[in-house]
Design an enzyme around this catalytic site. Structure first.
Site, PDB file in Angstrom:
ATOM      1  N   CYS A   2      15.242 -40.104   8.499  1.00 43.52           N
ATOM      2  CA  CYS A   2      15.483 -38.969   9.377  1.00 43.52           C
ATOM      3  C   CYS A   2      16.701 -38.207   8.863  1.00 43.52           C
ATOM      4  O   CYS A   2      17.384 -38.644   7.944  1.00 43.52           O
ATOM      5  CB  CYS A   2      15.773 -39.461  10.778  1.00 43.52           C
ATOM      6  SG  CYS A   2      14.464 -40.496  11.433  1.00 43.52           S
ATOM      7  N   GLY A  28      12.591 -35.019   8.145  1.00 41.56           N
ATOM      8  CA  GLY A  28      11.823 -35.439   9.316  1.00 41.56           C
ATOM      9  C   GLY A  28      11.182 -34.251   9.986  1.00 41.56           C
ATOM     10  O   GLY A  28      11.880 -33.289  10.314  1.00 41.56           O
ATOM     11  N   ASN A 102      19.416 -42.812  11.327  1.00 44.13           N
ATOM     12  CA  ASN A 102      18.549 -42.733  10.143  1.00 44.13           C
ATOM     13  C   ASN A 102      18.478 -44.123   9.548  1.00 44.13           C
ATOM     14  O   ASN A 102      19.506 -44.710   9.221  1.00 44.13           O
ATOM     15  CB  ASN A 102      19.142 -41.746   9.122  1.00 44.13           C
ATOM     16  CG  ASN A 102      18.403 -41.752   7.789  1.00 44.13           C
ATOM     17  OD1 ASN A 102      18.985 -41.447   6.754  1.00 44.13           O
ATOM     18  ND2 ASN A 102      17.138 -42.082   7.786  1.00 44.13           N
ATOM     19  N   GLY A 103      17.257 -44.654   9.430  1.00 40.71           N
ATOM     20  CA  GLY A 103      17.081 -45.980   8.868  1.00 40.71           C
ATOM     21  C   GLY A 103      16.079 -46.781   9.663  1.00 40.71           C
ATOM     22  O   GLY A 103      15.289 -46.218  10.434  1.00 40.71           O
ATOM     23  N   TYR A 259      12.700 -38.735  -4.266  1.00 40.20           N
ATOM     24  CA  TYR A 259      11.900 -37.822  -3.448  1.00 40.20           C
ATOM     25  C   TYR A 259      12.597 -37.288  -2.199  1.00 40.20           C
ATOM     26  O   TYR A 259      12.509 -36.097  -1.899  1.00 40.20           O
ATOM     27  CB  TYR A 259      10.606 -38.534  -3.035  1.00 40.20           C
ATOM     28  CG  TYR A 259       9.862 -37.877  -1.890  1.00 40.20           C
ATOM     29  CD1 TYR A 259       9.207 -36.647  -2.062  1.00 40.20           C
ATOM     30  CD2 TYR A 259       9.821 -38.469  -0.625  1.00 40.20           C
ATOM     31  CE1 TYR A 259       8.533 -36.037  -1.007  1.00 40.20           C
ATOM     32  CE2 TYR A 259       9.146 -37.863   0.433  1.00 40.20           C
ATOM     33  CZ  TYR A 259       8.506 -36.654   0.233  1.00 40.20           C
ATOM     34  OH  TYR A 259       7.840 -36.058   1.275  1.00 40.20           O
ATOM     35  N   ASP A 368       6.879 -36.531  -8.741  1.00 40.92           N
ATOM     36  CA  ASP A 368       8.050 -37.416  -8.656  1.00 40.92           C
ATOM     37  C   ASP A 368       7.630 -38.854  -8.418  1.00 40.92           C
ATOM     38  O   ASP A 368       8.295 -39.794  -8.863  1.00 40.92           O
ATOM     39  CB  ASP A 368       8.988 -36.954  -7.534  1.00 40.92           C
ATOM     40  CG  ASP A 368       8.253 -36.774  -6.212  1.00 40.92           C
ATOM     41  OD1 ASP A 368       7.835 -35.653  -5.917  1.00 40.92           O
ATOM     42  OD2 ASP A 368       8.076 -37.767  -5.481  1.00 40.92           O
TER      43      ASP A 368
HETATM   44  O1  LIG Z   1       1.060 -40.466  -3.386  1.00 46.08           O
HETATM   45  P1  LIG Z   1       1.371 -39.773  -2.105  1.00 46.08           P
HETATM   46  O2  LIG Z   1       1.187 -40.674  -0.928  1.00 46.08           O
HETATM   47  O3  LIG Z   1       0.631 -38.472  -1.972  1.00 46.08           O
HETATM   48  O4  LIG Z   1       2.933 -39.467  -2.073  1.00 46.08           O
HETATM   49  C1  LIG Z   1       3.628 -38.837  -3.116  1.00 46.08           C
HETATM   50  C2  LIG Z   1       3.627 -37.341  -2.972  1.00 46.08           C
HETATM   51  O5  LIG Z   1       4.176 -36.941  -1.695  1.00 46.08           O
HETATM   52  C3  LIG Z   1       5.354 -36.186  -1.895  1.00 46.08           C
HETATM   53  O6  LIG Z   1       5.104 -34.796  -1.792  1.00 46.08           O
HETATM   54  P2  LIG Z   1       5.301 -33.946  -0.449  1.00 46.08           P
HETATM   55  O7  LIG Z   1       4.172 -32.999  -0.330  1.00 46.08           O
HETATM   56  O8  LIG Z   1       5.532 -34.832   0.701  1.00 46.08           O
HETATM   57  O9  LIG Z   1       6.666 -33.148  -0.609  1.00 46.08           O
HETATM   58  P3  LIG Z   1       7.238 -32.141  -1.709  1.00 46.08           P
HETATM   59  O10 LIG Z   1       6.715 -30.780  -1.367  1.00 46.08           O
HETATM   60  O11 LIG Z   1       8.711 -32.257  -1.521  1.00 46.08           O
HETATM   61  O12 LIG Z   1       6.821 -32.572  -3.065  1.00 46.08           O
HETATM   62  C4  LIG Z   1       5.814 -36.518  -3.283  1.00 46.08           C
HETATM   63  O13 LIG Z   1       6.553 -35.452  -3.841  1.00 46.08           O
HETATM   64  C5  LIG Z   1       4.501 -36.694  -4.016  1.00 46.08           C
HETATM   65  O14 LIG Z   1       3.969 -35.436  -4.368  1.00 46.08           O
HETATM   66  N1  LIG Z   2      13.119 -42.586   9.146  1.00 43.25           N
HETATM   67  C1  LIG Z   2      14.063 -42.934   9.984  1.00 43.25           C
HETATM   68  O1  LIG Z   2      15.244 -42.894   9.702  1.00 43.25           O
HETATM   69  C2  LIG Z   2      13.551 -43.421  11.323  1.00 43.25           C
HETATM   70  C3  LIG Z   2      14.597 -43.749  12.357  1.00 43.25           C
HETATM   71  C4  LIG Z   2      14.028 -44.672  13.450  1.00 43.25           C
HETATM   72  N2  LIG Z   2      13.715 -45.953  12.892  1.00 43.25           N
HETATM   73  C5  LIG Z   2      12.816 -44.046  14.115  1.00 43.25           C
HETATM   74  O2  LIG Z   2      11.705 -44.494  13.924  1.00 43.25           O
HETATM   75  O3  LIG Z   2      12.972 -43.062  14.809  1.00 43.25           O
HETATM   76 MG   LIG Z   3       5.265 -33.747  -3.785  1.00 44.29          MG
END
Ligand SMILES: O=P(O)(O)OC[C@H]1O[C@H](OP(=O)(O)OP(=O)(O)O)[C@H](O)[C@@H]1O
Ligand SMILES: NC(=O)CC[C@H](N)C(=O)O
Ligand SMILES: [Mg+2]
Length: 506
Positions: A2, A28, A102-103, A259, A368
């Site tokens: 988060c 988030g 966050n966590g 990421y 990434d």
């Molecule tokens: O294998 P997957 O489960 O698909 O996860 C990996 C993908 O998800 C993320 O992109 P995302 O669209 O969330 O964000 P971005 O626009 O920052 O790349 C990440 O950058 C990869 O592209």
């Molecule tokens: N990704 C997070 O940091 C999640 C915070 C918390 N565990 C929730 O579920 O709201």
């Molecule tokens: Mg992506």
């Protein structure tokens, strides 16, 4: 992962917190909330949705006061759909306390049980963050002497939290009538930075998940909150800090650099952008040393997060870099969306291929990371449909083979594309002609290079090593069962309730 923010200012904080949450939206997308404090009274507004949808003008007007905290949620515990799990959370005893986290706590179920049985506290949601708040409240109650809360008592309470809570936590909290508290777990897994801004009325302080929030709100980065450290800023703007953990070590989550974080952030003294450039370089070196036979006409990034790595990779290989996919700027990040169906649909809505960059070419697509394979499966197919001759795929991170329990919502083996598959099989699964992954040692080196003073990282999703030492195969199996319809991890309390019923029946 988060996004959290805490602000003590000499003037009203509502607009700054809103603007800061917008900047942390990439951490988030499910829910957002702000609490401000004015004369011992908290003003809170939180709901499911994006920041821009959660706060209407009337909500903003009601957020009065010069101190506040904010949160954007990407759920790891609870249902994720419940607005009651949106943060910050509030308790009214021993003081008015609100908290944003966050966590993810790995012993939330046990703590929930303890809170109920021993501390006589009721947690009303499935959120581990509400558990964390109640632990903090109980520890504050224990450390407060003669109804006097001072900084020694506050820091002692944080030490109590460290002793009881396992897992990852970067926290902002406010204590009504006292001030803003922020702290980080003793392993320093999730990031937390703070900075200040000198104004004509005095000094303002801002704490946040990423330095980008400080940049955009006009604050100067002072430093990171150290692992195990707590900082406290009272209502008048006086700053206090203390190391509250017995044996803190520094192990930032490496996935933040792969990421999660924005590239323009600097966390733990590490520029995210620079690490991504380094990842591109080492991936290029692996490609040129191990697969000379590949005839790559063009390198194409998968927007957004892979861009710096892909650019540097292309430079290093001496191959042209082209933007073959156009991203719809109004669709959020797909990986952090809830539910596989929504994620899959969103990849197509979000990215569209321009056939001029693909037709008749051997393209190297760079992302990434590959986690569930949602993006890569769709993207390879789109490249093929756009007329590519060969589609090669490169991931700037190693295969994600293990669940994450520290704040990234991938708690089960089953959902990971790399589970039970070697790299050739993953390549076939995503439909590519060739697949290359970054090596884990190179990834660590790429990040270390930017700040050599940090030598250890939280790398569990790549190597299965869980730094907190309490993540057993049984715990992971329970998580897996919970994800597939069992009892929520924070609610393993039926035996307690049964006991109570029996007592009542007596
Ligand atoms: O294998 P997957 O489960 O698909 O996860 C990996 C993908 O998800 C993320 O992109 P995302 O669209 O969330 O964000 P971005 O626009 O920052 O790349 C990440 O950058 C990869 O592209
Ligand atoms: N990704 C997070 O940091 C999640 C915070 C918390 N565990 C929730 O579920 O709201
Ligand atoms: Mg992506």
């Amino acid at each position: 992962m988060c996004g959290i923010l805490g602000l003590v200012a000499q003037t009203p904080v509502n607009q700054l917190l809103y603007d800061g949450l917008l900047v942390l939206q990439h951490r988030g997308q499910d829910a957002a909330g702000i609490v401000t404090a004015q004369d011992n009274t908290f003003h809170m507004h939180k709901a499911s949705g994006l920041v821009r949808d959660v706060f209407r003008t009337r909500n903003m007007r009601a957020l009065l006061g010069n101190m506040g905290i904010g949160h954007v949620r990407y759920p790891t515990a609870g249902s994720g759909e419940s607005p009651s799990e949106a943060q910050p959370f509030y308790v009214n005893s021993p003081f008015g306390i609100v908290l944003g986290h966050n966590g993810n706590l790995t012993n939330a179920a046990q703590l929930n049980e303890e809170l109920f049985r021993e501390d006589l506290r009721h947690v009303n949601t499935n959120s581990d963050s509400e558990v964390l708040l109640n632990v903090l409240a109980h520890e504050l109650q224990r450390s407060t002497k003669n109804h006097q809360l001072d900084t020694a008592a506050i820091f002692a309470a944080v030490s109590g939290v460290h002793r009881r809570c396992r897992g990852a936590y970067a926290v902002v909290a406010m204590i009504a009538g006292y001030g803003l508290l922020a702290f980080r777990d003793p392993y320093g897994i999730r990031p937390l930075v703070f900075g200040c801004a000198e104004t004509e009325h005095g000094m303002d302080y801002l704490v946040g998940s990423e330095s980008v929030a400080l940049d955009t709100l006009g604050f100067k980065l002072i430093r990171d909150v150290a692992p195990g450290e707590a900082i406290f800023i009272d209502e008048s703007g006086n700053f206090y800090n203390k190391q509250c953990a017995d044996n803190p070590t520094h192990n930032p989550c490496i996935f933040e650099y792969v990421y999660m974080a924005r590239p323009d952030s600097v966390m733990d003294g590490i520029s995210v952008y620079e690490t991504r450039l380094n990842m591109g370089e080492s991936l290029a070196d692996k490609i040129s040393s191990t697969m000379r036979h590949l005839d790559i006409d063009v390198v194409i990034p998968i927007p957004d997060s892979s861009r710096p790595s892909a650019l540097q990779l292309a430079n290093r290989l001496g191959v042209s870099f082209r933007e073959g996919f156009v991203k719809n700027r109004y669709i959020g990040r797909t990986f952090i969306m809830p539910g596989q169906q929504q994620r899959r649909k969103s990849v197509r809505q979000k990215l569209n291929a321009m056939s001029v960059e693909f037709r008749g070419k051997n393209v190297l697509l760079v992302d990434d990371s590959i986690v569930r394979g949602t993006t890569s499966r769709e993207i390879v197919q789109m490249a093929q449909e756009a007329g590519a001759h060969k589609v090669y795929f490169a991931s700037a991170a190693p295969p994600v083979r293990f669940p994450n329990v520290y704040g990234i919502d991938m708690p089960t083996h089953q959902e990971l594309i790399a589970t039970g598959r070697n790299e050739d099989e993953i390549c076939r699964e995503i439909g590519a002609d060739h697949l290359v992954y970054q090596d884990i040692d190179s990834l660590i080196k790429d990040v270390c290079q930017v700040n050599p003073s940090i030598t250890h990282y939280e790398t569990s999703c790549f190597d299965g090593h869980y730094i907190t030492g309490d993540v057993t195969p049984e715990y992971l199996a329970l998580l897996e069962a919970q994800r597939h319809g069992g009892v929520p991890m924070n609610r393993a309390r039926s035996s307690t309730q049964l006991d109570l019923n029996l007592v009542a029946a007596d």
